[in-house]
Design an enzyme around this catalytic site. Structure first.
Site, PDB file in Angstrom:
ATOM      1  N   CYS A  73     -42.786 -10.907  22.441  1.00 52.58           N
ATOM      2  CA  CYS A  73     -41.653 -10.715  21.547  1.00 52.58           C
ATOM      3  C   CYS A  73     -40.633  -9.853  22.272  1.00 52.58           C
ATOM      4  O   CYS A  73     -40.908  -8.695  22.579  1.00 52.58           O
ATOM      5  CB  CYS A  73     -42.080 -10.052  20.236  1.00 52.58           C
ATOM      6  SG  CYS A  73     -40.696  -9.624  19.150  1.00 52.58           S
ATOM      7  N   HIS A 164     -40.220 -22.550  23.129  1.00 57.15           N
ATOM      8  CA  HIS A 164     -38.933 -22.601  22.444  1.00 57.15           C
ATOM      9  C   HIS A 164     -38.318 -23.988  22.581  1.00 57.15           C
ATOM     10  O   HIS A 164     -38.404 -24.617  23.634  1.00 57.15           O
ATOM     11  CB  HIS A 164     -37.959 -21.575  23.029  1.00 57.15           C
ATOM     12  CG  HIS A 164     -38.384 -20.164  22.793  1.00 57.15           C
ATOM     13  ND1 HIS A 164     -38.013 -19.448  21.679  1.00 57.15           N
ATOM     14  CD2 HIS A 164     -39.162 -19.329  23.530  1.00 57.15           C
ATOM     15  CE1 HIS A 164     -38.539 -18.237  21.735  1.00 57.15           C
ATOM     16  NE2 HIS A 164     -39.252 -18.138  22.859  1.00 57.15           N
ATOM     17  N   GLU A 213     -38.569 -18.723  13.668  1.00 60.03           N
ATOM     18  CA  GLU A 213     -39.686 -18.301  14.508  1.00 60.03           C
ATOM     19  C   GLU A 213     -41.011 -18.866  14.026  1.00 60.03           C
ATOM     20  O   GLU A 213     -41.298 -18.886  12.829  1.00 60.03           O
ATOM     21  CB  GLU A 213     -39.762 -16.770  14.561  1.00 60.03           C
ATOM     22  CG  GLU A 213     -38.632 -16.147  15.359  1.00 60.03           C
ATOM     23  CD  GLU A 213     -38.979 -14.764  15.862  1.00 60.03           C
ATOM     24  OE1 GLU A 213     -40.054 -14.619  16.499  1.00 60.03           O
ATOM     25  OE2 GLU A 213     -38.194 -13.837  15.622  1.00 60.03           O
ATOM     26  N   CYS A 222     -34.269 -12.855  17.950  1.00 56.75           N
ATOM     27  CA  CYS A 222     -35.442 -13.219  18.744  1.00 56.75           C
ATOM     28  C   CYS A 222     -35.074 -13.087  20.210  1.00 56.75           C
ATOM     29  O   CYS A 222     -34.233 -13.844  20.713  1.00 56.75           O
ATOM     30  CB  CYS A 222     -35.894 -14.647  18.429  1.00 56.75           C
ATOM     31  SG  CYS A 222     -37.290 -15.221  19.432  1.00 56.75           S
ATOM     32  N   GLY A 225     -36.204 -15.973  22.382  1.00 56.60           N
ATOM     33  CA  GLY A 225     -35.381 -17.118  22.000  1.00 56.60           C
ATOM     34  C   GLY A 225     -33.988 -17.056  22.592  1.00 56.60           C
ATOM     35  O   GLY A 225     -33.423 -18.068  23.022  1.00 56.60           O
TER      36      GLY A 225
END
Length: 277
Positions: A73, A164, A213, A222, A225
């Site tokens: 993360c 992703h 997510e 994110c 992301g």
């Protein structure tokens, strides 16, 4: 009794627990579900444990709202950097953090004795479909077509240690992310599900992003992301190799260094409050 700290990176909020000093946590997935609940718990996008590591300065374990453990993360790891420095667990301004996506290097930017922003070396983007993973014969995956109801999406797929899928939309503000995100996350092309990024192109150095997510639904930001989105947009010729990414919770600066193929993410980390369970 469990001590915790609530923190966020651009509104992507997690409950942080220090496990470096012997505090033991049982049934972590269930605890993650409890603390994440915004009505009956603390309220967050998930739970992050800060642990000892044999191969880095610290180890980070990250659990989603639904209790599933994720690889990485980006917003969360910036907060880990702030936590360990502000709490006196390290005096170093450059640290390493072990994650399921590998060891990440953090540069802590200090202001008045506390961490204000963190630059994270997010490593190299993964483009091979089997390693993302995504079911596709294309490499890199830039033209994955998925239809949901009456709408066809074209995805570029990238892994930053977690999967992703990035697609371009005309108006990200008014996009119905709830309708499409929850279906796309679990599409059959994604064996481990996927984080879905919806991007609006602004100019060569700016994009807008909303994210659905995996295991959490829409969040305000994110980090992985944002990194994956800059890679995807650059691969398609939409933007340069560095860009500001505007998220619902604020902005991240992302740079894809083509010399070493590493992605660098810079953004804030904020402590909200502390308590005990």
């Amino acid at each position: 009794m469990i001590k915790f700290t609530k923190m966020h990176g651009l509104g992507n909020d997690y409950v942080y627990i220090n496990c470096t000093e012997g505090q033991k946590i049982e049934n972590v997935p269930k605890l993650a579900q409890f603390v994440s609940n915004r009505h009956f718990g603390i309220g967050s996008d998930g739970l992050i444990l800060i642990c000892k590591s044999d191969i880095a300065d610290f180890k980070m374990r990250m659990f989603n709202y639904d209790g599933t453990e994720a690889e990485m993360c980006g917003n969360g790891i910036r907060c880990v950097g702030k936590f360990v420095y502000d709490k006196g667990l390290t005096k170093k301004e450059n640290i390493t953090v072990e994650t399921l996506a590998g060891i990440k290097r953090l540069k802590l930017n200090i202001k008045e004795g506390k961490v204000e922003t963190v630059e994270v070396d997010m490593g190299e983007p993964i483009l091979e479909p089997s390693k993302i993973p995504v079911i596709s014969d294309e490499c890199p995956v830039k033209n994955l077509e998925i239809k949901v109801d009456d709408k066809v999406f074209i995805f570029t797929c990238v892994s930053m240690g977690n999967p992703h899928a990035i697609t371009i939309v005309k108006n990200v503000k008014d996009f119905d992310i709830e309708k499409y995100g929850k279906v796309l996350e679990r599409d059959e092309h994604f064996p481990r599900r996927a984080n879905i990024e919806f991007i609006e192109l602004v100019d060569k150095n700016n994009i807008k992003m909303r994210v659905w997510e995996r295991g959490a639904g829409e969040t305000l930001a994110c980090g992985t992301g944002a990194c994956a989105s800059v890679v995807a947009c650059n691969l398609n010729g939409y933007i340069e190799n560095k860009a500001n990414v505007e998220l619902l919770g604020g902005n991240l600066h992302i740079k894809w260094d083509k010399e070493n193929n590493h992605i660098y993410m810079t953004g804030p980390a904020t402590t909200v409050f502390e308590g005990t369970l």
